[in-house]
Every structure is written in C-alpha cells, then in structure tokens.
Design a protein around this motif. Sequence first.
Motif, PDB file in Angstrom:
ATOM      1  N   GLN A 110      57.059  40.255  29.141  1.00 47.86           N
ATOM      2  CA  GLN A 110      56.035  40.050  30.158  1.00 47.86           C
ATOM      3  C   GLN A 110      56.513  40.596  31.488  1.00 47.86           C
ATOM      4  N   HIS A 112      55.178  39.339  34.984  1.00 51.86           N
ATOM      5  CA  HIS A 112      54.270  38.389  35.623  1.00 51.86           C
ATOM      6  C   HIS A 112      54.312  38.630  37.129  1.00 51.86           C
ATOM      7  N   GLU A 121      47.094  36.861  40.629  1.00 46.64           N
ATOM      8  CA  GLU A 121      48.222  36.642  39.724  1.00 46.64           C
ATOM      9  C   GLU A 121      47.929  37.415  38.447  1.00 46.64           C
ATOM     10  N   ASP A 123      49.375  39.094  34.543  1.00 49.27           N
ATOM     11  CA  ASP A 123      50.309  39.290  33.434  1.00 49.27           C
ATOM     12  C   ASP A 123      50.151  40.742  33.007  1.00 49.27           C
ATOM     13  N   THR A 343      58.427  30.390  34.731  1.00 44.52           N
ATOM     14  CA  THR A 343      59.303  31.210  35.577  1.00 44.52           C
ATOM     15  C   THR A 343      60.457  30.410  36.185  1.00 44.52           C
ATOM     16  N   SER A 360      54.450  34.696  28.721  1.00 43.25           N
ATOM     17  CA  SER A 360      53.275  34.047  29.283  1.00 43.25           C
ATOM     18  C   SER A 360      52.039  34.776  28.779  1.00 43.25           C
ATOM     19  N   ASN A 361      50.887  34.092  28.820  1.00 45.83           N
ATOM     20  CA  ASN A 361      49.648  34.687  28.303  1.00 45.83           C
ATOM     21  C   ASN A 361      49.896  35.314  26.936  1.00 45.83           C
ATOM     22  N   SER A 374      52.984  29.951  26.490  1.00 49.36           N
ATOM     23  CA  SER A 374      54.107  30.373  27.335  1.00 49.36           C
ATOM     24  C   SER A 374      55.414  29.816  26.793  1.00 49.36           C
TER      25      SER A 374
END
Length: 440
Positions: A110, A112, A121, A123, A343, A360-361, A374
């Motif tokens: 990822q 991010h 924000e 991804d 994170t 994430s995602n 995540s």
Amino acid sequence: MHLNRASGARKRAAATLAVAALMGSLAAAGGSAATAAPKAAPGAAPAAPAPPPADCSAAYRIEQKLDGGTTWRMCWNYDSDAGLVLEKVSYQPKGEPKPIRVLTSAKLAQVHVPYDNGQAEFDDLTGQDFGAELQDLKPAECPGGTIKTVRVQGAGNVKGICTTTRARGHAYRLANDEGTKVWQAQGKDLLVYTVNKVSWYEYITEWRFSSDGTISANVGATGSLAPDDYDATDGRGWPIGKGARDYATSHSHNVFWRLNFGLDGNSKNRIEQYDSKVTPPRGDGMPTTKTTRTPIAKELAGDAKSMRWWRVVSATGKNKDGHARSYEIVPGSTNKHPGRSFTKHDVYFTNYRKCEQFASNNIRDCGSENAPDSVDKWVNGEALKNPVTWVNIGFHHIARDEDQQPMPVHWQGFQLAPRDVTAMNPLTPADLAGQNGHYR
C-alpha cells in the motif's frame, strides 16, 4: 499527490493482470539464463551440473551473476493493483553448491496518503489505479540493462520493467596491519524497478540485490506538485513561489511492503525480536550492554525503538558453521503516522492468508475468512505458524521551493540483511578464507 485526483474508477476484471513478456532474451543484464554451457576439453573432468533455474518460464525469469561470484535468481509477475511482484527469490554466493531460497514473494502492499488538512486521504495502490498506470521506460532510464514488456489491461504493451546492474561503492576494505597490502572490492547490485504514475506523482518501485546477500527495497516519489493544491488559508502548507501567497498542501506517504519469506524453501520460518539494554557506568567503570532474544510466538504489531531489531529465521537451513540462516529487517528513516490504526506500527507479523494482500483498503475477496480490510486487524493473538512480514515506512512531505519542477526523488525504504546465511563474508578473498572465527 494532489487533492483533485481523478478517481480510481477503472473496473478491475481480475486480481492479477495477464502479463506477457515480448522480448527474446529475458535474463537480467549481464547474460542469459539460457546460454549453453561450453564443451569440456578432451580428458577434462566433467563440469559440475548447472543449478536449476528459478521455477518459471524464461519469459518471467530474472537471473544475474554479480562481481564476486554471487548469482541472484527470481521470477516476476505484474499485479493489477500492487504492480511489480517478485517471486521465488534465491541467492547463491560463491562456494554454495545450490541456490538458497530467501523469499517466496515480495511486493508493495500500500501507499497510503493522508493530507494534513484532513480533507483528502488516498490508498494509491487499491484506490487510484497504481497498477494500470505502469510507465514506458526509455533506454536511457535503464543503462546497460534490459527493459521487459508487460501487457497491462487497458493500456496494452508497456515497456515497464528495468533489470540492470549499478555500482554501489565499496563492498569491503581491509588494510594489512603488518604490511602495505589492502584488500578491497567495489560492489555492484542487481537493480529491478518500475515506474507507476498516480495523478501528478510518479512512484519508482526499486529492488536491489547485492553480492553480499543484502536486499534493499525502496520507493522513490517524484513527478510534480499538483498545481491545484495551493491554499494560502489553511495554515498547513509551505509557501511555493514568490512571497507567501501560494502554499503546497502538506501530506504523508505511508508505504507498506508485504514479504512472504520462504528461507531454504520452507514457509514455517521463526520470528525473533532482539532488545539491548545499556547499564550506565558505576564509579570509574564502563557502561555494559545486555542483549536479549524474544521468540515471537504469536502475531505481532511491532514498534521500532533504539537497539531493537527483528530477524526471520530458517526452520531448516544452517550455514557451514552450523548456525541457523536468517535475515534481519533493517528499517530506513521513517516518520510514523499516528492518524490511522494500521499506520501506528512499524512492522507486522501475521499468519499467511491468501486474501490478506494489502495493508489498508484490502480489496481481495476474503470470502469465508471474513477478514477485516487492514493489517492491524489481522493481528489477533493467533500462533505464528506461517508468518508474513509487513514493513511500514512513513514520510511527511512538507513541500519546498526545490520541489519545482520536476520534483527531486525522495526515497523511503528498508533492507533485509543476511545474518548467518553464509559462514563468512561471501566476497572474502581467497587469502583470507582461513580466518573463520579467528584473526591471524
């Protein structure tokens, strides 16, 4: 990176893109894996059998012999979201009879990107078409190397993977205390890289393989500051241009890698954490340091701190001194971003699950496994049997005048350092080879 990005709305028909290598010779720079062995001279002893190639077709094989006799072998493929994926990575230094498997797979997991003003924000891998935007590389970008062609869904054939070698300076240096002789060597690395464009940013995904067994993973961000990011009223940017009128919005790049080790071909590796504690001197004495080893038996969200490190240990392989082979995780400079739960930690060790692919995602279909999306949520106290390693390196990008135009590359990454993979430095000169465990 900018706030007014095009959305990542391209539909993904499959988790992995079909890839096609369209080049005749697909070994890395410096020689082809398919080169025929020379015939033995009459009466000569038969040559030792050549080691087996990486178990993939020639189209997807990378093989490079470096100065000092080390050979790296691996396979590659291209993922619709993660981009370049390296698989079945093995290391064979001079004197080892066969390749030593290091990694089953390695890839980005990822990028991010949260903005300081809380208004955006992203991804970038699973939300912004990172994989679809593989860039064509020109020969000048891959000096002395080979550019491999990838068939990218929606984009056609892209000359997008460079394999070459690059000098890194001293590999070692040792001066003889009793004379004038100096042993030294200049090292070269195998370099494999791609460039993927996400709006105004361009990400260089770079893997370096050194002749001493070290692996370096880096992401370099370059390209351009987005022209529509400037906001002189939010108080969260840096003035770019004349006076203090235009401000580039500050943001973070939290880059994750996913490493599935397979040391010596076995997935059941062990994880160990080491911590050193320094005791201040007493009276006229000297400080002492004690290092302790903690086996990591359960899934872990780990935090780096001074004098702490982790290693991944082979379940089966030992070097010629009888020591278990391992690789140490060496994080690079990082600014950990505390804004999201995933994170907040520097490394994660989780049990392998096929659907857990992005930090994430995570857009892979976990089906009956019902996994959260995540990496932090995958750490739930389960016993580590087949560990997957996740590394998080953060960078807080506060723009500067020098970022225009184009923006200089800023790098973030880590190394995997061999620890007891071989009994001595694999580049040891012949006249020092007897000094294993003592100095003459």
